[in-house]
Design an enzyme around this catalytic site. Structure first.
Site, PDB file in Angstrom:
ATOM      1  N   HIS A   3       0.826  -1.219   0.000  1.00 42.26           N
ATOM      2  CA  HIS A   3       0.000   0.000   0.000  1.00 42.26           C
ATOM      3  C   HIS A   3       0.856   1.264   0.000  1.00 42.26           C
ATOM      4  CE1 HIS A   3      -3.053  -2.918   0.855  1.00 42.26           C
ATOM      5  NE2 HIS A   3      -3.968  -1.999   0.648  1.00 42.26           N
ATOM      6  N   GLU A  12      -8.158   7.893  -6.452  1.00 39.89           N
ATOM      7  CA  GLU A  12      -9.546   8.314  -6.220  1.00 39.89           C
ATOM      8  C   GLU A  12      -9.888   8.271  -4.727  1.00 39.89           C
ATOM      9  OE1 GLU A  12     -11.076   6.815 -10.596  1.00 39.89           O
ATOM     10  OE2 GLU A  12     -11.880   5.823  -8.813  1.00 39.89           O
ATOM     11  N   GLU A  13      -9.423   7.239  -4.039  1.00 42.70           N
ATOM     12  CA  GLU A  13      -9.724   7.113  -2.610  1.00 42.70           C
ATOM     13  C   GLU A  13      -9.069   8.233  -1.805  1.00 42.70           C
ATOM     14  OE1 GLU A  13      -9.996   2.277  -3.151  1.00 42.70           O
ATOM     15  OE2 GLU A  13      -8.194   3.168  -2.296  1.00 42.70           O
ATOM     16  N   GLN A  14      -7.810   8.509  -2.118  1.00 43.74           N
ATOM     17  CA  GLN A  14      -7.106   9.558  -1.377  1.00 43.74           C
ATOM     18  C   GLN A  14      -7.725  10.928  -1.657  1.00 43.74           C
ATOM     19  OE1 GLN A  14      -2.999   9.367  -0.561  1.00 43.74           O
ATOM     20  NE2 GLN A  14      -2.745   7.245  -1.195  1.00 43.74           N
ATOM     21  N   VAL A  29      -2.198   1.725   7.161  1.00 43.04           N
ATOM     22  CA  VAL A  29      -3.257   1.524   6.159  1.00 43.04           C
ATOM     23  C   VAL A  29      -4.610   1.791   6.808  1.00 43.04           C
ATOM     24  CG1 VAL A  29      -4.390  -0.140   4.628  1.00 43.04           C
ATOM     25  CG2 VAL A  29      -1.900  -0.125   4.804  1.00 43.04           C
ATOM     26  N   ILE A  30      -5.406   2.577   6.117  1.00 42.91           N
ATOM     27  CA  ILE A  30      -6.766   2.881   6.576  1.00 42.91           C
ATOM     28  C   ILE A  30      -7.620   3.085   5.332  1.00 42.91           C
ATOM     29  CG2 ILE A  30      -6.414   5.403   6.682  1.00 42.91           C
ATOM     30  CD1 ILE A  30      -8.069   5.350   9.330  1.00 42.91           C
ATOM     31  N   ALA A  43      -9.452   5.041   3.198  1.00 43.30           N
ATOM     32  CA  ALA A  43      -9.550   6.504   3.058  1.00 43.30           C
ATOM     33  C   ALA A  43     -10.990   6.936   2.775  1.00 43.30           C
ATOM     34  CB  ALA A  43      -8.611   6.980   1.944  1.00 43.30           C
TER      35      ALA A  43
HETATM   36  N1  LIG Z   1      -1.868   3.624   3.153  1.00 42.61           N
HETATM   37  C1  LIG Z   1      -3.171   3.457   2.840  1.00 42.61           C
HETATM   38  O1  LIG Z   1      -4.039   3.319   3.693  1.00 42.61           O
HETATM   39  N2  LIG Z   1      -3.471   3.436   1.527  1.00 42.61           N
HETATM   40  C2  LIG Z   1      -4.736   3.291   1.050  1.00 42.61           C
HETATM   41  N3  LIG Z   1      -5.948   3.498   1.746  1.00 42.61           N
HETATM   42  C3  LIG Z   1      -6.920   3.613   0.830  1.00 42.61           C
HETATM   43  O2  LIG Z   1      -8.120   3.800   1.065  1.00 42.61           O
HETATM   44  N4  LIG Z   1      -6.411   3.491  -0.426  1.00 42.61           N
HETATM   45  C4  LIG Z   1      -5.067   3.314  -0.338  1.00 42.61           C
HETATM   46  O3  LIG Z   1      -4.249   3.201  -1.241  1.00 42.61           O
END
Ligand SMILES: NC(=O)N[C@H]1NC(=O)NC1=O
Length: 174
Positions: free
Chosen positions: A67, A86-88, A120-121, A123
């Site tokens: 990740h 897109e998530e970030q 990791v979370i 997002a």
């Molecule tokens: N580091 C991390 O949590 N990366 C991620 N989280 C997320 O929702 N998309 C990712 O790439």
């Protein structure tokens, strides 16, 4: 996409479409292809979870290490996967001011120095404030607690990515 179509995909197409439901881990998708036919989304998801849960702890850490950092170098350089970008962006991480970027960078570095894998979370289920709070709280956890927590978040990210691919009529990569 309906499941009759999904179950009829050959492995090239299956991996092409679903290969990034776990970030940069197409091996998981390639492995679960053998578990077809899937009764539905929950069944496909369960096969992915079963594969992840059966990995040794080093394998789970390997998944976390695939990740990208949140608001990290790859976001700045535009080299994130489309999904991650897109998530970030959804969490507002592409619009941080320089003080926020510095804080996030510092916390990410501290986290990686302590655990040997990145924070990791999911997002899309958070925003910049909750991400920063979680990052500063979770860095205090024990390593095995945090490894398990990171994998829970990977499963949340995977759930939303799968939903996006299966439940919408967005043209897929076929
Ligand atoms: N580091 C991390 O949590 N990366 C991620 N989280 C997320 O929702 N998309 C990712 O790439």
């Amino acid at each position: 996409m309906d499941f009759a179509t999904l179950n009829a995909l050959d492995y090239d197409d299956f991996v092409n479409i679903f290969g990034n439901v776990v970030e940069k881990c197409p091996i998981i998708t390639a492995a679960v292809w053998s578990k077809r036919p899937f009764a539905g989304l929950a069944d496909l998801e369960a096969a992915i979870h079963e594969f992840i849960d059966a990995l040794p702890e080093s394998g789970k850490e390997g998944i976390l290490r695939c990740h990208p950092d949140l608001a990290g170098r790859e976001l700045q350089s535009g080299t994130l996967t489309q999904e991650s970008r897109e998530e970030q962006a959804r969490a507002g991480l592409d619009a941080l001011n320089s003080a926020e970027v510095s804080r996030m960078t510092r916390l990410n570095l501290d986290y990686k120095a302590r655990f040997g894998f990145p924070f990791v979370i999911c997002a899309r289920m958070n925003d910049k404030a909750t991400i920063l709070r979680q990052l500063s709280e979770r860095v205090q956890n024990e390593r095995q607690v945090e490894r398990a927590r990171g994998i829970e978040e990977v499963k949340r990210i995977c759930h939303l990515r799968l939903q996006g691919l299966v439940l919408t009529d967005v043209p897929n990569k076929l």
